[in-house]
Write an enzyme that holds these catalytic residues in place. Structure first.
Site, PDB file in Angstrom:
ATOM      1  CB  THR A 183      -0.980  -0.003   1.233  1.00 25.96           C
ATOM      2  OG1 THR A 183      -1.959  -0.949   1.050  1.00 25.96           O
ATOM      3  CG2 THR A 183      -1.692   1.318   1.450  1.00 25.96           C
ATOM      4  CD  GLU A 191       2.154   5.142   4.040  1.00 24.48           C
ATOM      5  OE1 GLU A 191       3.356   5.771   4.086  1.00 24.48           O
ATOM      6  OE2 GLU A 191       2.110   4.177   4.766  1.00 24.48           O
TER       7      GLU A 191
END
Length: 178
Positions: A120, A122
């Site tokens: 993931t 950011e």
């Protein structure tokens, strides 16, 4: 010590590093290029609460791309699923991405030995920029560790990011005890 291209290849052969899909042309001198996956997400609420489960809204990046705007945190995901069973993986942005004003991680650039998943991202930007699914977004660097590992990440009872996914995953800070 950082693994070189030959060492990364040898560790892939041994099964200590897994990258899917794998493309030999993405292997650099001492890193492996990863790509932006098809999905982005944003938080639904304007104010996030570290003790609460903050919900996200996930959407697919259209073929014509998507314009990221400053002041918004976007969660992205790598196209590549990776596993690291003997080395510490670090994810860094590519310099070409940085020169577009794109940061791909706020703090979470280091993986753990035993991390088996997509990454993931950011994502934040300093000015509006259009991004596309499949574009090179970062590079994985593998560090040698010294000593034995007691508990691999994918075997930790309290590991929060073990469920395999091709979508960004929101913060699971709320699962921590503090």
């Amino acid at each position: 010590m950082i693994l070189t291209d030959q060492q990364i290849l040898a560790e892939i052969e041994r099964g200590n590093i897994v990258i899917q899909p794998y493309d030999r042309t993405c292997l650099g001198t001492n890193s492996y290029d990863v790509h932006l996956g098809r999905y982005l997400a944003t938080y639904r609420d304007a104010v996030l609460d570290a003790r609460q489960h903050n919900q996200i809204q996930t959407f697919e990046i259209p073929e014509e791309g998507f314009v990221l705007e400053p002041g918004t945190l976007y969660l992205g995901v790598t196209e590549e699923y990776t596993e690291s069973h003997a080395h510490v993986p670090f994810l860094e942005g590519k310099s070409s991405v940085g020169r577009l004003g794109i940061d791909i991680h706020a703090t979470a650039g280091k993986g753990d030995i035993g991390f088996c998943n997509t990454w993931t991202l950011e994502i934040s930007v300093s000015m509006p920029v259009r991004v596309y699914a499949g574009m090179p977004i970062g590079q994985l660097i593998y560090f040698v560790v010294q000593g034995d590992v007691q508990t691999f990440y994918n075997r930790k009872a309290n590991a929060k990011y073990n469920d395999r996914t091709d979508k960004p995953v929101e913060s699971m800070m709320w699962k921590n005890t503090w």
